[in-house]
Structure formats: C-alpha cells, structure tokens
Scaffold this active site. Sequence first.
Site, short mmCIF file in Angstrom:
data_model
loop_
_atom_site.label_atom_id
_atom_site.label_comp_id
_atom_site.label_asym_id
_atom_site.label_seq_id
_atom_site.Cartn_x
_atom_site.Cartn_y
_atom_site.Cartn_z
N TYR A 122 2.53 -19.02 -1.42
CA TYR A 122 2.71 -19.05 -2.88
C TYR A 122 2.55 -20.48 -3.39
O TYR A 122 1.86 -20.73 -4.38
CB TYR A 122 4.08 -18.48 -3.20
CG TYR A 122 4.38 -18.22 -4.65
CD1 TYR A 122 3.90 -17.08 -5.30
CD2 TYR A 122 5.17 -19.10 -5.39
CE1 TYR A 122 4.20 -16.83 -6.62
CE2 TYR A 122 5.48 -18.86 -6.72
CZ TYR A 122 4.99 -17.72 -7.33
OH TYR A 122 5.29 -17.48 -8.65
N LYS A 129 -0.24 -21.65 -6.13
CA LYS A 129 0.17 -22.13 -7.46
C LYS A 129 -0.21 -23.60 -7.66
O LYS A 129 -0.52 -24.03 -8.78
CB LYS A 129 1.67 -21.92 -7.67
CG LYS A 129 2.07 -20.44 -7.71
CD LYS A 129 1.41 -19.70 -8.86
CE LYS A 129 1.93 -18.29 -9.03
NZ LYS A 129 1.31 -17.58 -10.18
P1 NAD Z 1 6.20 -9.23 -11.51
O1 NAD Z 1 6.02 -8.88 -10.08
O2 NAD Z 1 7.39 -8.74 -12.21
O3 NAD Z 1 4.90 -8.81 -12.35
C1 NAD Z 1 3.63 -9.16 -11.88
C2 NAD Z 1 2.64 -8.11 -12.32
O4 NAD Z 1 1.35 -8.45 -11.77
C3 NAD Z 1 2.99 -6.71 -11.80
O5 NAD Z 1 2.96 -5.79 -12.85
C4 NAD Z 1 1.91 -6.45 -10.77
O6 NAD Z 1 1.56 -5.08 -10.64
C5 NAD Z 1 0.74 -7.26 -11.32
N1 NAD Z 1 -0.26 -7.53 -10.29
C6 NAD Z 1 -0.06 -7.97 -9.03
N2 NAD Z 1 -1.23 -8.02 -8.37
C7 NAD Z 1 -2.19 -7.61 -9.23
C8 NAD Z 1 -3.60 -7.47 -9.15
N3 NAD Z 1 -4.27 -7.75 -8.02
N4 NAD Z 1 -4.27 -7.03 -10.24
C9 NAD Z 1 -3.61 -6.75 -11.38
N5 NAD Z 1 -2.27 -6.87 -11.53
C10 NAD Z 1 -1.58 -7.29 -10.46
O7 NAD Z 1 6.14 -10.80 -11.58
P2 NAD Z 1 6.48 -11.84 -12.77
O8 NAD Z 1 7.71 -12.53 -12.38
O9 NAD Z 1 6.36 -11.18 -14.07
O10 NAD Z 1 5.28 -12.87 -12.54
C11 NAD Z 1 4.20 -13.02 -13.44
C12 NAD Z 1 3.49 -14.32 -13.09
O11 NAD Z 1 4.42 -15.40 -13.27
C13 NAD Z 1 3.02 -14.40 -11.64
O12 NAD Z 1 1.81 -15.10 -11.58
C14 NAD Z 1 4.13 -15.20 -10.99
O13 NAD Z 1 3.68 -15.85 -9.82
C15 NAD Z 1 4.47 -16.17 -12.09
N6 NAD Z 1 5.77 -16.79 -11.98
C16 NAD Z 1 6.89 -16.02 -11.98
C17 NAD Z 1 8.12 -16.65 -11.89
C18 NAD Z 1 9.39 -15.89 -11.86
O14 NAD Z 1 10.39 -16.49 -11.54
N7 NAD Z 1 9.42 -14.62 -12.21
C19 NAD Z 1 8.20 -18.04 -11.77
C20 NAD Z 1 7.03 -18.77 -11.79
C21 NAD Z 1 5.82 -18.13 -11.91
#
Ligand code: NAD
Length: 258
Positions: free
Chosen positions: A157, A161
């Site tokens: 990850y 990122k």
């Molecule tokens: P989440 O798992 O709740 O939602 C992610 C969504 O992406 C899901 O609906 C999933 O089905 C979809 N997804 C995954 N692979 C896919 C693909 N190949 N094609 C289409 N859709 C796909 O995660 P989140 O926390 O909402 O994360 C959203 C973004 O934010 C991600 O890039 C994550 O890395 C980033 N992020 C999250 C956090 C956190 O703490 N939640 C922190 C930093 C960054």
Amino acid sequence: MERVQGKVALITGGARGLGEATGRLFAQEGATVVLTDVLDGDGATVAEEIRAAGGKATYLHQDTTDEAAWTEVVDGIVAEHGRLDIVVNNAGIVVDATVEDTTLEDFRRVNAINNEAVFLGTREAIRVMKDQDPKGGSIVNISSIAGLVGIENLAAYNASKGAVRLFTKSAALHVAKAGYKIRVNSVHPSYTWTPMVQFLGDNTGDRQAFFEALSAVHPLGRPGEPMDIAWGVLYLASDEASWVTGSELVIDGGITAG
Ligand code: NAD
C-alpha cells in the site's frame, strides 16, 4: 450549494466509504455525478438515494484496472452528458502485511488498483478534457498519508500510494505546460472510518479498541470521517482551486505534523 454546479464528475470506488461521501457531496453542490465500482448493488443504491434527494447521479460497473473499460466509461459519459469536468480516482484496496509477509501477487494486485488504475484514469480524463469546449477539468487522485510516511504493516500500500503522489505531479506539470487548463492534485487522508479501516480494525481482533487507538494517535483526537475527506476533494474539484495543481492536500487530524 453550488460549488460544482453544472459540472460532470466521475468518481471511482463510489459505492461506499470516501467515494460514496464524495458523490453525495458533489451532488448536493450541483454536479452531475457518475459513480463507478465493482460493488454493483451498493453503488446502484447510493445513486438512487442521491436521485431521491433531488441530485443527479448514475451508477456504472467499472473495474478500474481494465484499460478498455476506462475508454468505454469516459466516452459513455461524454456521449450522455456532453463533457467530463472532474475525475476522482478514488477506488483502492489495502493489504495488511509487512514487506516480509507480502506475496508478489498481492503486491501486484494492490499496485494495479491503487497505482496503475490511477494512471489509466488520469490519462483517459486528459484525453477528453483537453479538447472539450470549454476545455479543461480537475483530476483528484486519492493517495494517503501512506504516500508520505512509512507504515510497517502496509508495504504494498505504501509503495502504491507513494507512486500516486509523484505521478500526480508529473501529470500536473505536463497538462499545465501543454496549456490544457487541466489541474491534477493528490489527497492524503489519514485513517478514516470507512469499511477499509474497519477491516483493518477487525484484523487486530478488536474493532472498538482499534478505533480508540486511532483516536489516541491523532492529535485531533479521533480518526477521520468520510466527509472530512470529501470536503477537501470538493475544494480541489471546484473552481475555487483554479490556481492549485500538482499539490498534495493532507487531511490527517494532524498525525504527520509532528
Ligand atoms: P473502501 O474499501 O471503503 O471503498 C473503496 C471502494 O473502492 C469500494 O467500494 C471498492 O469496491 C472499490 N474498488 C476496489 N477495487 C476496485 C476496482 N478494481 N475497480 C473499481 N472499484 C474498486 O475504502 P475507502 O476507505 O473509502 O478508500 C477510498 C480511497 O481512499 C482508497 O484509494 C484508499 O486507499 C484511500 N484512503 C483511505 C483511507 C482511510 O483511512 N479510509 C486513508 C487514506 C487513503
């Protein structure tokens, strides 16, 4: 209520978590929102709820690692709505493993979704944004604090990122110098209480204890909520950020400040 009024926005990973919150906010602020994901039931429900609240939203199935699907989705949006103003490359996954415990398969899967798909989405967005009339747009790539600092159990990850952070700057410089009127920025959230982070909590064996531990380590005393991040994405997507490109918006409750 009109910060992205009249704009057409594509948000990947829009079925839940940060993408869902961003979709709901963009619709409230006047955008026509296209949510894509692989969780079709959840994505369709979010779009229906946005429409029921008076917003404009549709849901499409899209695996963001599929190059041909990107072309189909982007061309479909332009055919239906006439243009594409905003792309939020948000879809992502996490694998909870150190460098020693990460398989090559997992490393490649995480990087295919979190890094390669962001490249595809950025390139496809530029392809249509540079020639539309009026030309231009805003691309927002969701990185993480894991694109800024190391986290020992997030090896793949971290790699994905970190790549998004500098890829975003490369794309931003190119489109600025080419005169396309496109801006490209990255967003760097810390732990935000979405299904992704709840899953990490479950891996520790005690989700509530994980929530409390996250509250303790963030200077602002809690993990993020999806809307904390969505407001930042809205700013970068809107014309309020018209002189902002190649930048990294850190939304992290202060955790990387010390
Ligand atoms: P989440 O798992 O709740 O939602 C992610 C969504 O992406 C899901 O609906 C999933 O089905 C979809 N997804 C995954 N692979 C896919 C693909 N190949 N094609 C289409 N859709 C796909 O995660 P989140 O926390 O909402 O994360 C959203 C973004 O934010 C991600 O890039 C994550 O890395 C980033 N992020 C999250 C956090 C956190 O703490 N939640 C922190 C930093 C960054």
